[in-house]
Scaffold this active site. Structure first.
Site, PDB file in Angstrom:
ATOM      1  N   SER A 138       0.914  -1.256   0.213  1.00 28.15           N
ATOM      2  CA  SER A 138      -0.188   0.033  -0.064  1.00 28.15           C
ATOM      3  C   SER A 138       0.686   1.261   0.001  1.00 28.15           C
ATOM      4  O   SER A 138       1.671   1.411  -0.739  1.00 28.15           O
ATOM      5  CB  SER A 138      -0.825   0.194   1.043  1.00 28.15           C
ATOM      6  OG  SER A 138      -1.907   0.937   1.214  1.00 28.15           O
ATOM      7  N   ASP A 292      -9.898  -3.994  -4.648  1.00 24.72           N
ATOM      8  CA  ASP A 292      -9.266  -3.001  -4.433  1.00 24.72           C
ATOM      9  C   ASP A 292      -9.036  -1.765  -5.128  1.00 24.72           C
ATOM     10  O   ASP A 292      -8.782  -1.753  -6.408  1.00 24.72           O
ATOM     11  CB  ASP A 292      -7.511  -3.484  -4.415  1.00 24.72           C
ATOM     12  CG  ASP A 292      -6.701  -2.625  -3.664  1.00 24.72           C
ATOM     13  OD1 ASP A 292      -7.217  -1.461  -3.275  1.00 24.72           O
ATOM     14  OD2 ASP A 292      -5.261  -2.850  -3.827  1.00 24.72           O
ATOM     15  N   HIS A 322      -8.136  -5.025  -0.454  1.00 21.71           N
ATOM     16  CA  HIS A 322      -6.812  -4.018   0.092  1.00 21.71           C
ATOM     17  C   HIS A 322      -6.565  -4.394   1.455  1.00 21.71           C
ATOM     18  O   HIS A 322      -7.519  -4.379   2.257  1.00 21.71           O
ATOM     19  CB  HIS A 322      -7.203  -2.570  -0.276  1.00 21.71           C
ATOM     20  CG  HIS A 322      -6.021  -1.574  -0.099  1.00 21.71           C
ATOM     21  ND1 HIS A 322      -4.977  -1.421  -1.088  1.00 21.71           N
ATOM     22  CD2 HIS A 322      -5.465  -0.906   1.158  1.00 21.71           C
ATOM     23  CE1 HIS A 322      -4.063  -0.844  -0.364  1.00 21.71           C
ATOM     24  NE2 HIS A 322      -4.282  -0.536   0.753  1.00 21.71           N
TER      25      HIS A 322
END
Length: 352
Positions: A138, A292, A322
């Site tokens: 991320s 995501d 995610h």
């Protein structure tokens, strides 16, 4: 709960969010030496396998996710232990400074400084300087990509062996790519939150979030310039079957651009780096998740790397969302696809 606490004045939503994500302190690990150190004044946690090794091990710099706002060494303790044990590597987990207290480029600079320090001191950790990898999920994937680009042209340090980008966020030009609409309400990262965190990292506040979400923060000529890299046209058709929302004409607002123009810096949005830089990048691993909002950032970067002759291993979790990797063995629950994703990283590491 965070909002309730904020209203009662007990603590801010941010403090509460950080507390919830803290992760529990774990006991000793029978297979690893774990120590807390500082590299160039940045706190790091180093994981070293106890078993004797035939030669020098590979080294992994791990930058945690959390939107540049959340996350800590403790939050990712289980993930880092797993990577170190399963791939027989030395892992350095980096506690970079967090936003909004520390705005861009603080996190990027901390990650770059620790990587430079480690590359210059690999012998202290029994690490082969030719096998150092940057890795992150991320926001951490964003930082790994930015560090990798910065070091690509440097001749004074050993070259990075690889970069591992786990559902990275790589641009803030277009929050209307197919994955942003298809997954706009899917936890753990909503579409609005993606823009919110990017603004918090950039400016320390999330003013103009609506304008950024609709795209009126980028001048038309720049939008045109970057269209060759940031466009739904570059995303394979199979990722559009859940529907794509065509965008109407957007009014550009110059004063909003003034507050966010650093979004066009590759150290913040690595997808915008020039081909001359991308061409020099090391072998890459990209993990994407179907559910995501950041899926298409990863797909677009995969295409850019491949177009520039960089070898890419791509792993897509069809049932992934995610943040799934950070939930590995989290408070007793885990998702099989998260473990699969983590194991795909381990398999890639073992190939280096």
């Amino acid at each position: 709960q965070g909002r309730i606490l904020e209203k009662t004045g007990l603590c801010s939503q941010l403090t509460f969010g950080r507390y919830v994500r803290q992760g529990r302190k774990l006991g000793l690990d029978p297979k690893l030496f774990i120590q807390d150190l500082q590299f160039n004044k940045v706190p790091v946690r180093v994981y070293q396998p106890k078993a004797t090794s035939d030669g020098r091990r590979r080294g992994i710099l791990f930058f945690h996710g959390g939107g540049w706002v959340f996350g800590s060494l403790d939050t990712y303790e289980k993930v880092c232990r797993y990577l170190s044990r399963e791939s027989d590597s030395v892992v350095v987990s980096v506690q970079y400074r967090l936003a909004p207290e520390h705005k861009y480029p603080a996190a990027y600079e901390d990650c770059l400084n620790t990587t430079e320090h480690f590359l210059s001191n690999t012998e202290h950790f029994g690490v082969d300087p030719a096998r150092v990898i940057v890795c992150g999920d991320s926001a951490g994937g964003n930082l790994a990509a930015a560090v990798s680009q910065t070091l690509a042209g440097r001749s004074d340090l050993p070259r990075l062996r690889a970069q591992i980008l786990i559902y990275p966020g790589l641009q803030a030009l277009d929050f209307n790519l197919p994955s942003y609409h298809q997954n706009r309400g899917v936890p753990l990262r909503f579409r609005e939150r993606a823009a919110f965190f990017a603004l918090l990292y950039l400016n320390g506040h999330a003013m103009h979030i609506q304008e950024v979400l609709e795209g009126s923060h980028i001048p038309p000529d720049m939008r045109l310039k970057y269209r060759k890299w940031v466009s739904p046209d570059n995303i394979p058709e199979r990722f559009k079957v859940r529907g794509v929302k065509p965008l109407g004409p957007i009014d550009f607002i110059a004063e909003v651009y003034e507050t966010v123009k650093r979004f066009c810096e590759p150290n913040l949005c690595p997808l915008l780096a020039e081909d001359a830089v991308v061409h020099q990048l090391p072998e890459s691993f990209i993990l994407t998740c179907e559910y995501d909002v950041l899926r298409d950032d990863g797909l677009l970067y995969k295409k850019r790397l491949e177009d520039n002759g960089v070898r890419v291993t791509w792993y897509h979790l069809e049932d992934g969302f995610h943040g799934i990797i950070s939930l590995y063995d989290y408070c007793g629950f885990s998702f099989p696809s998260g473990k699969r994703g983590l194991d795909s990283v381990v398999t890639f590491l073992k190939s280096l």
